[in-house]
Each structure stands twice: as structure tokens, then as C-alpha cells.
Design a protein around this motif. Structure first.
Motif, PDB file in Angstrom:
ATOM      1  N   TRP A 140      -8.504  -1.983 -11.327  1.00 56.67           N
ATOM      2  CA  TRP A 140      -9.862  -2.507 -11.449  1.00 56.67           C
ATOM      3  C   TRP A 140     -10.167  -3.615 -10.438  1.00 56.67           C
ATOM      4  O   TRP A 140     -11.180  -4.266 -10.531  1.00 56.67           O
ATOM      5  CB  TRP A 140     -10.082  -3.000 -12.876  1.00 56.67           C
ATOM      6  N   ARG A 141      -9.294  -3.817  -9.477  1.00 53.89           N
ATOM      7  CA  ARG A 141      -9.581  -4.782  -8.420  1.00 53.89           C
ATOM      8  C   ARG A 141     -10.403  -4.080  -7.332  1.00 53.89           C
ATOM      9  O   ARG A 141     -10.182  -2.911  -7.037  1.00 53.89           O
ATOM     10  CB  ARG A 141      -8.286  -5.323  -7.818  1.00 53.89           C
ATOM     11  N   THR A 142     -11.317  -4.800  -6.742  1.00 56.23           N
ATOM     12  CA  THR A 142     -12.165  -4.199  -5.708  1.00 56.23           C
ATOM     13  C   THR A 142     -12.062  -4.912  -4.366  1.00 56.23           C
ATOM     14  O   THR A 142     -12.731  -4.526  -3.409  1.00 56.23           O
ATOM     15  CB  THR A 142     -13.643  -4.221  -6.156  1.00 56.23           C
ATOM     16  N   ASN A 143     -11.226  -5.946  -4.293  1.00 52.67           N
ATOM     17  CA  ASN A 143     -11.163  -6.743  -3.064  1.00 52.67           C
ATOM     18  C   ASN A 143      -9.852  -6.569  -2.312  1.00 52.67           C
ATOM     19  O   ASN A 143      -9.476  -7.415  -1.512  1.00 52.67           O
ATOM     20  CB  ASN A 143     -11.361  -8.221  -3.401  1.00 52.67           C
ATOM     21  N   ARG A 144      -9.161  -5.482  -2.584  1.00 60.43           N
ATOM     22  CA  ARG A 144      -7.877  -5.270  -1.939  1.00 60.43           C
ATOM     23  C   ARG A 144      -8.032  -4.356  -0.733  1.00 60.43           C
ATOM     24  O   ARG A 144      -8.852  -3.424  -0.727  1.00 60.43           O
ATOM     25  CB  ARG A 144      -6.874  -4.629  -2.907  1.00 60.43           C
ATOM     26  N   GLU A 151      -3.854  -3.120 -10.466  1.00 67.09           N
ATOM     27  CA  GLU A 151      -4.670  -2.923  -9.270  1.00 67.09           C
ATOM     28  C   GLU A 151      -5.855  -1.993  -9.486  1.00 67.09           C
ATOM     29  O   GLU A 151      -6.778  -1.942  -8.671  1.00 67.09           O
ATOM     30  CB  GLU A 151      -3.805  -2.366  -8.135  1.00 67.09           C
ATOM     31  N   MET A 209      -7.842   4.783  -4.575  1.00 70.75           N
ATOM     32  CA  MET A 209      -8.829   5.717  -5.100  1.00 70.75           C
ATOM     33  C   MET A 209      -8.462   7.156  -4.762  1.00 70.75           C
ATOM     34  O   MET A 209      -8.618   8.067  -5.590  1.00 70.75           O
ATOM     35  CB  MET A 209     -10.210   5.382  -4.538  1.00 70.75           C
ATOM     36  N   GLU A 211       0.830  -1.204   0.000  1.00 72.39           N
ATOM     37  CA  GLU A 211       0.000   0.000   0.000  1.00 72.39           C
ATOM     38  C   GLU A 211       0.865   1.256   0.000  1.00 72.39           C
ATOM     39  O   GLU A 211       0.598   2.210  -0.736  1.00 72.39           O
ATOM     40  CB  GLU A 211      -0.922   0.002   1.221  1.00 72.39           C
ATOM     41  N   TRP A 222      -6.098  -2.093   0.189  1.00 68.29           N
ATOM     42  CA  TRP A 222      -5.616  -0.743  -0.110  1.00 68.29           C
ATOM     43  C   TRP A 222      -6.470  -0.036  -1.172  1.00 68.29           C
ATOM     44  O   TRP A 222      -6.067   0.991  -1.707  1.00 68.29           O
ATOM     45  CB  TRP A 222      -4.173  -0.804  -0.604  1.00 68.29           C
ATOM     46  N   GLN A 223      -7.658  -0.558  -1.503  1.00 64.55           N
ATOM     47  CA  GLN A 223      -8.475   0.026  -2.565  1.00 64.55           C
ATOM     48  C   GLN A 223      -8.824   1.489  -2.281  1.00 64.55           C
ATOM     49  O   GLN A 223      -8.779   2.330  -3.180  1.00 64.55           O
ATOM     50  CB  GLN A 223      -9.764  -0.785  -2.737  1.00 64.55           C
ATOM     51  N   SER A 224      -9.161   1.807  -1.034  1.00 62.09           N
ATOM     52  CA  SER A 224      -9.526   3.188  -0.709  1.00 62.09           C
ATOM     53  C   SER A 224      -8.333   4.115  -0.876  1.00 62.09           C
ATOM     54  O   SER A 224      -8.477   5.249  -1.367  1.00 62.09           O
ATOM     55  CB  SER A 224     -10.054   3.272   0.726  1.00 62.09           C
TER      56      SER A 224
END
Length: 232
Positions: A130-134, A128, A141, A72, A136-138
Motif C-alpha cells: 500500500w505504499r505509493t512513494n517507492r 510495501e 504492481m 526491487e 519499485w512500485q511499478s
């Protein structure tokens, strides 16, 4: 040093211990970005990162709480470097007396130079997006929004000055421009490495001129030319 890995954030000079830790963190960043680009996040172990960095496994956990935290921070720092490169590019274009098209053109080249310098990091970022299950997604973004904000600012200013078409959707156009350059650059690095940055830059410049400049544009003074100091 593998230049595909981003440098760690610069901090004020401290004690010898601080400098050793900074060196260690840089090695871990470089090892992580290279391994994860080669074999994916899930397949990369902390042991492999430590071995590639030339440190003990415990050293990884001393510097980062987990592999996810390391990754991250790596993504955050890398995208912040890109954001800063885009901001410098548009500031320099403006300082030279360029218009909004010139600023967009300078940012295109800045992205190409960045990707050419840090290909492994760019591949990780693209993977990363288009991945939504990580975990560190927030974070991803937030830093992505910071990059797009630089582009949106130039577009908004260009519309206000009648240099760009008033019909463009600022948010979608910024995303489209960034995505276009990102994908084109990755394709260039992977499938057309014989092409120079100048060739790729010139082709993308023509696309930008045709898509975002309107009939009310005041004209393009330098877009397509190589901005001075862009290679630096």
C-alpha cells in the motif's frame, strides 16, 4: 541458511567466478530481507547488509547498483516464486481430476506453505503493497498482477464450467481471496503460531467454499483435504 529469505534465481552452471558471484548474491538477498523485515527499508544501510552478509560494502554495489535495486530484485524474485507455487498447485489439482474449488483450495495451501517458509519476505511484501512513494512500485504492481492472474484464470474457468457462481466479480474476487489468505497467514504466524498449517488451511477452505461456490457448482471433491505433495 535463513529459510525466510528466497533462493536466488537458478542459472546455468558457469565458471568458478560465476558460482562465487551467485553465492555472494544469495548472501546479500538473505541479509537484506532479514534486516529490512526487522527494521524497515529506510533504517537499513548498505553497510549493515554487507556486514550481515559477511562481505565488503563495495561488494554490494558490485552486484547491485543501489540498495533500492537490491530490494526491487528481492521483491520481484520472491513474488515470482509465489506465482510459480500457485501455478504448480492448480496444475497438480487439475491433474488429480479436481474441479475449480479444488484448485483454489490447493492454492490456499500453497500460499500458507510459502509464507511459513518465507515469513520475512512475506512481511516485506505486505508492508510495501500500500505504499505509493517507492521507486519499485511499478515493478510490484506488475508482479502482483501475475499472481492474481493465476487465481483469476481458475475463477474464470470455474464460472465457465458452472462450478463457481456466475455472479462473482473475477478481478475483485481474486484480490479478495489473495488478500484474505495473506492477512490470515500473517496473523497466524504472528499471533497464533501454535496452530498447524492444517488448521489454518481448513478454516480458510470453508470460507472459500461458502463465498465463491454457487448453487450450480458440481460439488467439491477434495477441498479441505490436504493435497498430496503440498508440503513438498
Amino acid at each position: 541458511m535463513d529459510t525466510s529469505a528466497p533462493p536466488t534465481p537458478k542459472r546455468p552452471a558457469g565458471t568458478a567466478s560465476d558460482k562465487r558471484r551467485e553465492t555472494t548474491r544469495r548472501k546479500l538477498f538473505e541479509a537484506a530481507v532479514t534486516l529490512i523485515a526487522e527494521q524497515g527499508f529506510s533504517s537499513t544501510t548498505v553497510e549493515e547488509i554487507a556486514e550481515r552478509a559477511g562481505v565488503a560494502k563495495g561488494t554490494v554495489y558490485y552486484n547491485f547498483a543501489s540498495k533500492s535495486v537490491l530490494f526491487e530484485e528481492l521483491l520481484r524474485h520472491g513474488i515470482e516464486l509465489l506465482r510459480d507455487a500457485l501455478q504448480r498447485a492448480t496444475d497438480e489439482a487439475t491433474a488429480r481430476g479436481g474441479n475449480s474449488i479444488d484448485a483454489l483450495d490447493a492454492m490456499i495451501r500453497a500460499v500458507l506453505v510459502f509464507i511459513d517458509r518465507y515469513p520475512a519476505l512475506t512481511q516485506l511484501y505486505a508492508a510495501e503493497l500500500w505504499r505509493t512513494n517507492r521507486a519499485w512500485q511499478s515493478t510490484l504492481m506488475v508482479v502482483r498482477a501475475q499472481v492474481l492472474a493465476v487465481i483469476e484464470s481458475v475463477l474464470r474457468d470455474g464460472v465457465a464450467k458452472d462450478e463457481l457462481s456466475a455472479e462473482i466479480d473475477i478481478s475483485l474476487t481474486a484480490s479478495a481471496l489473495f488478500g484474505m489468505v495473506l492477512v490470515a497467514a500473517l496473523d497466524w504466524r504472528s499471533y497464533q503460531p501454535q496452530r498447524s498449517i492444517d488448521e489454518v488451511h481448513a478454516a480458510l477452505s470453508l470460507l472459500v467454499q461458502g463465498r465463491v461456490s454457487g448453487t450450480g457448482a458440481t460439488g467439491r471433491s477434495t477441498a479441505g483435504d490436504v493435497p498430496q505433495g503440498a508440503e513438498g
